[in-house]
Design an enzyme around this catalytic site. Structure first.
Site, PDB file in Angstrom:
ATOM      1  CB  CYS A 300     -25.879 -10.507  34.239  1.00  0.00           C
ATOM      2  SG  CYS A 300     -25.631 -11.896  33.085  1.00  0.00           S
ATOM      3  CG  HIS A 348     -22.700  -8.939  31.583  1.00  0.00           C
ATOM      4  ND1 HIS A 348     -22.940  -9.457  32.843  1.00  0.00           N
ATOM      5  CD2 HIS A 348     -22.743  -7.590  31.739  1.00  0.00           C
ATOM      6  CE1 HIS A 348     -23.115  -8.475  33.713  1.00  0.00           C
ATOM      7  NE2 HIS A 348     -22.998  -7.335  33.063  1.00  0.00           N
ATOM      8  CG  HIS A 360     -24.211  -4.358  35.166  1.00  0.00           C
ATOM      9  ND1 HIS A 360     -23.137  -4.885  34.488  1.00  0.00           N
ATOM     10  CD2 HIS A 360     -23.695  -3.388  35.965  1.00  0.00           C
ATOM     11  CE1 HIS A 360     -22.027  -4.272  34.849  1.00  0.00           C
ATOM     12  NE2 HIS A 360     -22.331  -3.357  35.734  1.00  0.00           N
TER      13      HIS A 360
END
Length: 388
Positions: A300, A348, A360
């Site tokens: 990420c 994240h 993402h």
């Protein structure tokens, strides 16, 4: 760019991220979680599909957190490895210089010997490990010429500097070894969590996998509905103040944390953000691989770092540091290009593209994709940061 990870107190949220209008979405997420919690095991004692889904999601989330810890450990190890290499090069250069100084002193002793002027002290000096200690105990210095004294002084100074650098290199090697051990531990932690998730999924029957897919589809539909609601809120907010650009007033990161950044409220930010989004869209379909920074795969924070690098802005490697670079804004003020962080441990991150959607790298086994910012429910959204 900040080279160190800043302290991040657990359980804290940055003010301004939640709004009353999002309460319905949050309650919906709570309801879904309650349904999962109420699930009961099957008759044969095996966990229900809902329980498996909850466990797998938790393992993937924890693996994501462990991945960011791995990224931080790797970044530190790489810095230390570079420092050790530089120190060892310096020690090698100083050792060569020290040898040259010793050779010069040897030439003086040889010349004295040939002329019959050599004193036993000179030969003893050349064999001494600590010449300064020897000089302190004898009168050798008084019998040396001016040029010889300069050579001795140079030798003694260089020897002290070389020994200091050797000690520094030894300490840095010890620190590097400790960092490498932590890196291996972090890597093993990620691998254990991913293996546990794979084992749980492998035990599902075909019927259970179909049920799991249906549950995931239902979650995605709810997430898209919440994204549409956010898009309506943002549109209404823009219409109520059409001449007022978004003007973030929340906390900002440390000065100099990002390089080549654009003005966060002007057209230059939109231009830079467009470049970042163009890059991110080109990565859609590439696999999530923990610890990866491209070009074939990403995790990420590796994706968001690479995207903004394409726009000329240098972001730190980990989510823990990226969240401190730029300006924090409310979710309803989010603009394309902003970074959206998730979970209380900030493990994240995604790149906002507008209308409640983001790009993402979600988790192992998945691919870079467009998805609602509510993919895991409103409750997991931590903050929105404008990296400028």
């Amino acid at each position: 760019m900040a080279p160190h990870r800043k302290a991040r107190p657990a359980g804290t949220r940055i003010a301004g991220i939640r709004t009353p209008a999002l309460a319905t979405a949050a309650l919906t997420s709570v309801a879904l979680l309650s349904q999962t919690a109420d699930a009961v095991p099957s008759a044969d004692g095996r966990p229900s599909v809902e329980e498996v889904e909850k466990k797998v999601d938790d393992l993937y989330r924890r693996a994501g957190s462990a991945t960011e810890q791995y990224n931080a450990a790797k970044e530190k190890t790489d810095r230390q490895r570079g420092r050790v290499a530089a120190l060892l090069d310096d020690v090698a250069r100083r050792t060569q210089k020290l040898n040259e100084a010793r050779d010069q002193l040897g030439s003086f002793a040889a010349a004295q010997y040939r002329t019959g002027e050599a004193a036993p002290d000179t030969a003893t000096f050349l064999l001494a490990d600590t010449p300064q200690d020897y000089f302190d105990q004898t009168q050798l210095m008084s019998r040396l010429t001016s040029r010889q004294k300069e050579a001795v002084d140079e030798y003694v100074t260089e020897q002290a500097a070389t020994m200091s650098k050797r000690r520094e290199a030894t300490e840095s090697l010890r620190s590097l070894t400790e960092s490498q051990l932590r890196l291996r531990s972090a890597k093993a932690d990620v691998q254990r969590k991913l293996a546990a998730a794979r084992d749980l999924l492998s035990e599902l029957t075909a019927q259970e996998k179909a049920r799991l897919a249906a549950l995931e589809k239902k979650k995605q539909e709810e997430a898209r509905r919440q994204a549409q609601e956010l898009a309506r809120q943002q549109a209404a907010q823009q219409q109520s103040s059409p001449t007022s650009p978004t003007s973030p007033t929340a906390t900002t990161g440390s000065p100099g944390s990002s390089t080549g950044a654009a003005d966060s409220t002007g057209a230059s930010y939109a231009t830079a953000a467009a470049k970042a989004l163009t890059f991110a869209r080109a990565q859609i379909g590439k696999p999530y691989v923990w610890g990866a920074t491209g070009p074939g795969s990403y995790d990420c924070s590796g994706l968001t770092q690479a995207a903004w690098k394409a726009a000329g802005v240098s972001l730190p490697r980990t989510t823990y540091d990226q969240v401190n670079v730029g300006t924090t804004v409310p979710l309803t003020d989010a603009q394309p290009g902003d970074l959206i962080f998730f979970y209380d441990d900030i493990s994240h991150v995604g790149l906002y593209i507008g209308n409640g959607m983001m790009i993402h790298a979600p988790k192992p086994g998945a691919y870079v994709r467009e998805e609602s910012v509510y993919y895991g429910g409103a409750s997991i959204i931590h903050s929105v940061v404008r990296p400028a």
